[in-house]
Motif scaffolding. Sequence first.
Motif, PDB file in Angstrom:
ATOM      1  N   THR A  62       3.238  -5.471  -7.725  1.00  0.00           N
ATOM      2  CA  THR A  62       3.854  -4.708  -8.815  1.00  0.00           C
ATOM      3  C   THR A  62       4.483  -3.424  -8.284  1.00  0.00           C
ATOM      4  OG1 THR A  62       2.232  -5.598 -10.365  1.00  0.00           O
ATOM      5  CG2 THR A  62       3.419  -3.641 -11.058  1.00  0.00           C
ATOM      6  N   VAL A  63       3.766  -2.718  -7.424  1.00  0.00           N
ATOM      7  CA  VAL A  63       4.288  -1.481  -6.852  1.00  0.00           C
ATOM      8  C   VAL A  63       5.470  -1.776  -5.936  1.00  0.00           C
ATOM      9  CG1 VAL A  63       3.742   0.475  -5.354  1.00  0.00           C
ATOM     10  CG2 VAL A  63       2.082  -0.288  -7.049  1.00  0.00           C
ATOM     11  N   LYS A  64       5.415  -2.867  -5.198  1.00  0.00           N
ATOM     12  CA  LYS A  64       6.452  -3.207  -4.227  1.00  0.00           C
ATOM     13  C   LYS A  64       7.829  -3.294  -4.884  1.00  0.00           C
ATOM     14  CE  LYS A  64       5.199  -6.243  -1.079  1.00  0.00           C
ATOM     15  NZ  LYS A  64       4.967  -7.531  -0.413  1.00  0.00           N
ATOM     16  N   GLY A  65       7.887  -3.817  -6.100  1.00  0.00           N
ATOM     17  CA  GLY A  65       9.162  -3.936  -6.796  1.00  0.00           C
ATOM     18  C   GLY A  65       9.788  -2.589  -7.113  1.00  0.00           C
ATOM     19  N   TYR A  66       8.983  -1.576  -7.314  1.00  0.00           N
ATOM     20  CA  TYR A  66       9.483  -0.253  -7.667  1.00  0.00           C
ATOM     21  C   TYR A  66       9.609   0.677  -6.467  1.00  0.00           C
ATOM     22  CZ  TYR A  66       8.962  -1.100 -12.640  1.00  0.00           C
ATOM     23  OH  TYR A  66       9.089  -1.594 -13.912  1.00  0.00           O
ATOM     24  N   ALA A  67       8.774   0.485  -5.485  1.00  0.00           N
ATOM     25  CA  ALA A  67       8.679   1.458  -4.396  1.00  0.00           C
ATOM     26  C   ALA A  67       8.846   0.777  -3.043  1.00  0.00           C
ATOM     27  CB  ALA A  67       7.336   2.172  -4.473  1.00  0.00           C
ATOM     28  N   ALA A  68       9.972   0.113  -2.860  1.00  0.00           N
ATOM     29  CA  ALA A  68      10.205  -0.628  -1.619  1.00  0.00           C
ATOM     30  C   ALA A  68      10.159   0.285  -0.398  1.00  0.00           C
ATOM     31  CB  ALA A  68      11.535  -1.354  -1.692  1.00  0.00           C
ATOM     32  N   GLN A  69      10.555   1.543  -0.546  1.00  0.00           N
ATOM     33  CA  GLN A  69      10.581   2.451   0.594  1.00  0.00           C
ATOM     34  C   GLN A  69       9.185   2.929   0.993  1.00  0.00           C
ATOM     35  OE1 GLN A  69      11.846   2.944  -2.377  1.00  0.00           O
ATOM     36  NE2 GLN A  69      11.828   5.081  -3.004  1.00  0.00           N
ATOM     37  N   GLU A  70       8.186   2.576   0.225  1.00  0.00           N
ATOM     38  CA  GLU A  70       6.812   2.993   0.531  1.00  0.00           C
ATOM     39  C   GLU A  70       6.067   1.909   1.313  1.00  0.00           C
ATOM     40  OE1 GLU A  70       6.002   5.969   0.008  1.00  0.00           O
ATOM     41  OE2 GLU A  70       7.337   6.650  -1.574  1.00  0.00           O
ATOM     42  N   ARG A  71       6.762   1.228   2.174  1.00  0.00           N
ATOM     43  CA  ARG A  71       6.196   0.108   2.935  1.00  0.00           C
ATOM     44  C   ARG A  71       4.930   0.496   3.715  1.00  0.00           C
ATOM     45  NH1 ARG A  71       8.124  -4.238   1.413  1.00  0.00           N
ATOM     46  NH2 ARG A  71      10.320  -4.692   1.464  1.00  0.00           N
ATOM     47  N   GLU A  72       4.935   1.686   4.296  1.00  0.00           N
ATOM     48  CA  GLU A  72       3.793   2.111   5.111  1.00  0.00           C
ATOM     49  C   GLU A  72       2.506   2.149   4.286  1.00  0.00           C
ATOM     50  OE1 GLU A  72       2.480   6.150   7.339  1.00  0.00           O
ATOM     51  OE2 GLU A  72       4.565   5.514   7.642  1.00  0.00           O
ATOM     52  N   VAL A  73       2.588   2.703   3.094  1.00  0.00           N
ATOM     53  CA  VAL A  73       1.419   2.787   2.220  1.00  0.00           C
ATOM     54  C   VAL A  73       0.990   1.385   1.782  1.00  0.00           C
ATOM     55  CG1 VAL A  73       0.549   3.631  -0.002  1.00  0.00           C
ATOM     56  CG2 VAL A  73       1.986   5.094   1.423  1.00  0.00           C
ATOM     57  N   LEU A  74       1.967   0.558   1.399  1.00  0.00           N
ATOM     58  CA  LEU A  74       1.650  -0.803   0.958  1.00  0.00           C
ATOM     59  C   LEU A  74       1.026  -1.611   2.092  1.00  0.00           C
ATOM     60  CD1 LEU A  74       4.875  -1.501  -1.129  1.00  0.00           C
ATOM     61  CD2 LEU A  74       2.587  -1.014  -1.997  1.00  0.00           C
ATOM     62  N   THR A  75       1.563  -1.461   3.289  1.00  0.00           N
ATOM     63  CA  THR A  75       1.014  -2.171   4.444  1.00  0.00           C
ATOM     64  C   THR A  75      -0.415  -1.716   4.733  1.00  0.00           C
ATOM     65  OG1 THR A  75       3.224  -2.397   5.383  1.00  0.00           O
ATOM     66  CG2 THR A  75       1.375  -2.677   6.893  1.00  0.00           C
ATOM     67  N   ALA A  76      -0.663  -0.418   4.613  1.00  0.00           N
ATOM     68  CA  ALA A  76      -2.018   0.105   4.853  1.00  0.00           C
ATOM     69  C   ALA A  76      -3.012  -0.484   3.857  1.00  0.00           C
ATOM     70  CB  ALA A  76      -2.023   1.626   4.765  1.00  0.00           C
ATOM     71  N   VAL A  77      -2.594  -0.638   2.602  1.00  0.00           N
ATOM     72  CA  VAL A  77      -3.479  -1.215   1.592  1.00  0.00           C
ATOM     73  C   VAL A  77      -3.754  -2.681   1.917  1.00  0.00           C
ATOM     74  CG1 VAL A  77      -3.666  -1.877  -0.840  1.00  0.00           C
ATOM     75  CG2 VAL A  77      -2.810   0.384  -0.229  1.00  0.00           C
ATOM     76  N   ILE A  78      -2.724  -3.413   2.261  1.00  0.00           N
ATOM     77  CA  ILE A  78      -2.889  -4.839   2.568  1.00  0.00           C
ATOM     78  C   ILE A  78      -3.793  -5.024   3.787  1.00  0.00           C
ATOM     79  CG2 ILE A  78      -1.653  -6.906   3.359  1.00  0.00           C
ATOM     80  CD1 ILE A  78       0.732  -5.862   1.602  1.00  0.00           C
ATOM     81  N   GLU A  79      -3.574  -4.220   4.828  1.00  0.00           N
ATOM     82  CA  GLU A  79      -4.402  -4.331   6.034  1.00  0.00           C
ATOM     83  C   GLU A  79      -5.847  -3.931   5.762  1.00  0.00           C
ATOM     84  OE1 GLU A  79      -2.327  -1.973   8.930  1.00  0.00           O
ATOM     85  OE2 GLU A  79      -0.811  -3.536   9.272  1.00  0.00           O
ATOM     86  N   ALA A  80      -6.054  -2.889   4.970  1.00  0.00           N
ATOM     87  CA  ALA A  80      -7.415  -2.457   4.640  1.00  0.00           C
ATOM     88  C   ALA A  80      -8.130  -3.520   3.815  1.00  0.00           C
ATOM     89  CB  ALA A  80      -7.384  -1.124   3.884  1.00  0.00           C
ATOM     90  N   ARG A  81      -7.407  -4.155   2.907  1.00  0.00           N
ATOM     91  CA  ARG A  81      -7.997  -5.235   2.107  1.00  0.00           C
ATOM     92  C   ARG A  81      -8.403  -6.394   3.002  1.00  0.00           C
ATOM     93  NH1 ARG A  81      -6.779 -10.229   0.214  1.00  0.00           N
ATOM     94  NH2 ARG A  81      -7.756 -10.824  -1.736  1.00  0.00           N
ATOM     95  N   ALA A  82      -7.526  -6.765   3.928  1.00  0.00           N
ATOM     96  CA  ALA A  82      -7.827  -7.876   4.834  1.00  0.00           C
ATOM     97  C   ALA A  82      -9.082  -7.577   5.652  1.00  0.00           C
ATOM     98  CB  ALA A  82      -6.639  -8.139   5.752  1.00  0.00           C
ATOM     99  N   LYS A  83      -9.175  -6.353   6.153  1.00  0.00           N
ATOM    100  CA  LYS A  83     -10.344  -5.986   6.957  1.00  0.00           C
ATOM    101  C   LYS A  83     -11.611  -5.975   6.102  1.00  0.00           C
ATOM    102  CE  LYS A  83     -12.115  -2.581  10.164  1.00  0.00           C
ATOM    103  NZ  LYS A  83     -11.934  -1.327  10.846  1.00  0.00           N
ATOM    104  N   ALA A  84     -11.499  -5.436   4.899  1.00  0.00           N
ATOM    105  CA  ALA A  84     -12.665  -5.333   4.022  1.00  0.00           C
ATOM    106  C   ALA A  84     -13.184  -6.709   3.614  1.00  0.00           C
ATOM    107  CB  ALA A  84     -12.331  -4.513   2.779  1.00  0.00           C
TER     108      ALA A  84
END
Length: 200
Positions: A62-84
């Motif tokens: 949902t956030v990705k559609g609005y905030a495409a330029q915030e890739r770094e934050v989105l990637t950090a969330v995805i990576e943290a979720r994968a690790k968790a």
Amino acid sequence: MTFSAQLRRPLAWFALGLLGIALAGCGYNNVPTLEEKAKAAWSEVQNQYQRRADLIPNLVETVKGYAAQEREVLTAVIEARAKATQVKVDASTISDPAKFKEYQDAQNQLTGALGRLLVTVERYPDLKSNQNFLALQSQLEGTENRVAVARRDYIQAVQDFNTEIRTFPGVIWAKLFWGAKPMETFTATAGAERPPAVKF
């Protein structure tokens, strides 16, 4: 049959009855009962963390559609979720300090990444009014509350168990019969004692 033989049999039954009552009230069953209670509480902690992990992909999309330029934050969330979700501590290993710390660190990393994501959202007023985002944010807030309650219940169950296996007479049963070890509990995240900085 003599009178003394007739008297011995009821006395033997009486003595067995007293022994049974003494064993039932001596705490022999407290150790496994409290251990199972702590394991059940741990399962609820894992259940709530899994619920949170399941919400994250939808929130990120949902956030990705609005905030495409915030890739770094989105990637950090995805990576943290994968690790968790990769770090597993089941009820049989909650007495292993290293595994428990690894699990807690992974969950804390995910919590931090989610916090940065929600701060990023503040820059996008359209996103903040999007119904999908609002519903997901509400579910995530509810899940965070459930995580807090599950952790509190787990901490209490572990405290009861650890107290039982360290005090008399539980320490006797724990060492002689059950081989029980103290269970790990959650600790505050580093820096949690400082209030968050609020900037306008």
